[in-house]
Design a protein around this motif. Structure first.
Motif, PDB file in Angstrom:
ATOM      1  N   THR A 141     -13.459 -10.866  -3.689  1.00  0.00           N
ATOM      2  CA  THR A 141     -12.107 -11.235  -4.179  1.00  0.00           C
ATOM      3  C   THR A 141     -11.959 -12.824  -4.328  1.00  0.00           C
ATOM      4  O   THR A 141     -11.528 -13.311  -5.474  1.00  0.00           O
ATOM      5  CB  THR A 141     -11.211 -10.833  -3.274  1.00  0.00           C
ATOM      6  OG1 THR A 141     -11.146  -9.441  -3.156  1.00  0.00           O
ATOM      7  CG2 THR A 141      -9.684 -10.982  -3.617  1.00  0.00           C
ATOM      8  N   LEU A 170     -11.472 -12.377   2.855  1.00  0.00           N
ATOM      9  CA  LEU A 170     -10.645 -12.968   1.909  1.00  0.00           C
ATOM     10  C   LEU A 170     -10.255 -14.596   2.325  1.00  0.00           C
ATOM     11  O   LEU A 170     -10.793 -15.379   1.578  1.00  0.00           O
ATOM     12  CB  LEU A 170      -9.494 -12.143   1.562  1.00  0.00           C
ATOM     13  CG  LEU A 170      -8.988 -12.104   0.149  1.00  0.00           C
ATOM     14  CD1 LEU A 170      -7.850 -11.121   0.062  1.00  0.00           C
ATOM     15  CD2 LEU A 170      -8.560 -13.515  -0.368  1.00  0.00           C
ATOM     16  N   GLY A 171      -9.283 -14.711   3.276  1.00  0.00           N
ATOM     17  CA  GLY A 171      -8.863 -16.252   3.491  1.00  0.00           C
ATOM     18  C   GLY A 171      -9.859 -16.826   3.762  1.00  0.00           C
ATOM     19  O   GLY A 171     -10.058 -18.176   3.222  1.00  0.00           O
ATOM     20  N   ALA A 208      -2.784 -14.681   0.649  1.00  0.00           N
ATOM     21  CA  ALA A 208      -3.473 -13.447   1.210  1.00  0.00           C
ATOM     22  C   ALA A 208      -3.251 -12.955   2.536  1.00  0.00           C
ATOM     23  O   ALA A 208      -3.916 -12.917   3.376  1.00  0.00           O
ATOM     24  CB  ALA A 208      -5.207 -13.890   1.085  1.00  0.00           C
ATOM     25  N   ALA A 229      -3.070 -12.852  -3.991  1.00  0.00           N
ATOM     26  CA  ALA A 229      -4.349 -12.075  -3.932  1.00  0.00           C
ATOM     27  C   ALA A 229      -3.697 -10.770  -3.413  1.00  0.00           C
ATOM     28  O   ALA A 229      -4.508  -9.634  -3.337  1.00  0.00           O
ATOM     29  CB  ALA A 229      -5.273 -12.546  -2.758  1.00  0.00           C
ATOM     30  N   GLY A 230      -2.619 -10.666  -2.826  1.00  0.00           N
ATOM     31  CA  GLY A 230      -1.956  -9.344  -2.345  1.00  0.00           C
ATOM     32  C   GLY A 230      -1.679  -8.426  -3.399  1.00  0.00           C
ATOM     33  O   GLY A 230      -1.209  -8.538  -4.523  1.00  0.00           O
ATOM     34  N   ASP A 239       2.048 -10.813  -2.649  1.00  0.00           N
ATOM     35  CA  ASP A 239       2.565 -11.204  -1.471  1.00  0.00           C
ATOM     36  C   ASP A 239       3.648 -12.415  -1.843  1.00  0.00           C
ATOM     37  O   ASP A 239       4.253 -12.739  -0.878  1.00  0.00           O
ATOM     38  CB  ASP A 239       1.350 -12.325  -0.615  1.00  0.00           C
ATOM     39  CG  ASP A 239       0.533 -11.212  -0.222  1.00  0.00           C
ATOM     40  OD1 ASP A 239       0.991  -9.734  -0.270  1.00  0.00           O
ATOM     41  OD2 ASP A 239      -0.636 -11.564   0.553  1.00  0.00           O
TER      42      ASP A 239
END
Ligand code: NAP
Length: 286
Positions: A141, A170-171, A208, A229-230, A239
């Motif tokens: 991602t 992700l983050g 995210a 990204a949510g 998000d």
């Protein structure tokens, strides 16, 4: 003075055009590469994501192989399956769909994936090498987000990037990739104080956090780049509250059609590159 129009970062269109090139590269390989996906349990979202990845594989000529295991699978059994895939010469990429049931040691299983086949970039070794700018497959991602930003020529050098979320897939890798691209990076999480103030400082914001409509419009600095990204299938949203993004931001990702297609495309692109690299290795002489 008239404000410049905000740019919609169209991940769906970019992924579709990349697929055309990937098909040609797969056709040039002697052997059709296999991307093996393991799902443990029957989480409906995981089933959908793996199905979407398999469909994208078929579109470019990569063979998807799905290993469905029961929710009662032990860590040891899962490790045995991963070992078999590591040793299978036809398999070029291995994807262990996150999350696995809580009784399984997910980290141990991620770390058991052979680095050359870790096309989802989930192992500690892949992460550490990526952070140190050494060769490794990136976490799909964040690596997809970096490709999207590069495609639209959005420069990160000197920018203040704020990453909302610090998950291992992700983050955290997102923040490190942006740091490696010379951004000044702030990572926010559930213990961050004055979250709205931190987010308002972002030239580039990556959300995210995994909560629908978590970031309201008034947290976004005018002219910022917003990457959402949510994805929340029930609410069909991300998000970030999306309505005013075209008027506030300089660029933004839509949900759906922004980050999601780039994640899948990056996973497959890394599988094809893994197959190409393996084809270049000299064959052992008998
Ligand atoms: P995750 O593992 O649940 O991580 C969420 C992060 O958000 C954690 O770091 C958490 O902080 C932080 N957080 C939670 N509540 C918060 C709050 N109130 N204030 C500040 N921070 C908060 O989720 P993930 O796997 O990273 O996924 C995040 C989102 O991306 C989800 O919507 C998921 O569906 C989506 N996603 C999309 C793709 C794609 O291809 N588009 C791929 C993967 C994931 P702590 O660390 O302190 O708990």
């Amino acid at each position: 003075m008239k404000k410049n129009a905000s740019l919609m970062l169209n991940g769906k269109a970019l992924a579709a055009s990349e697929e055309r090139q990937l098909s040609e590269r797969v056709a040039a390989l002697r052997q059709r590469p296999v991307l093996a996906a393991i799902i443990v349990g029957d989480d409906p979202a995981s089933q959908t994501y793996v199905r979407m990845k398999a469909d994208a594989c078929r579109r470019v000529g990569v063979e998807p192989r799905t290993l469905q295991l029961p929710a009662t699978t032990s860590t040891q059994t899962l490790l045995t399956h991963i070992k078999a895939l590591n040793e299978d010469a036809e398999v070029r990429g291995i994807l262990l769909q996150h999350p696995v049931p809580t009784a399984i040691d997910e980290r141990r299983c991620f770390d058991a994936i052979d680095m050359a086949k870790d096309v989802d970039g989930v192992s500690c070794l892949s992460f550490g090498r990526m952070v140190m700018n050494c060769t490794a497959w990136g976490s799909a991602t964040p690596a997809g987000i970096m490709r999207l930003l590069a495609h639209y020529d959005i420069k990160l050098s000197g920018c203040h990037a704020v990453v909302l979320g610090r998950s291992p897939i992700l983050g955290k890798p997102m923040a490190m990739m942006m740091l490696n691209a010379d951004a000044t990076v702030t990572i926010c999480h559930s213990r961050t104080r004055a979250l709205a103030e931190r987010v308002k400082e972002a030239d580039v914001l990556v959300a995210a956090v995994g909560r629908p409509h978590f970031v309201p419009s008034d947290w976004i600095k005018p002219g910022a780049v917003v990457i959402d990204a949510g994805y929340h299938p029930k609410e069909h949203c991300g998000d970030v509250v999306a309505e005013r993004l075209p008027e506030i931001t300089s660029a933004y990702t839509p949900v759906p059609g922004g980050v999601g297609p780039m994640t899948i495309n990056t996973l497959i692109s890394q599988t094809v590159r893994a197959a190409e690299q393996s084809a270049r290795q000299p064959q052992p002489t008998l």
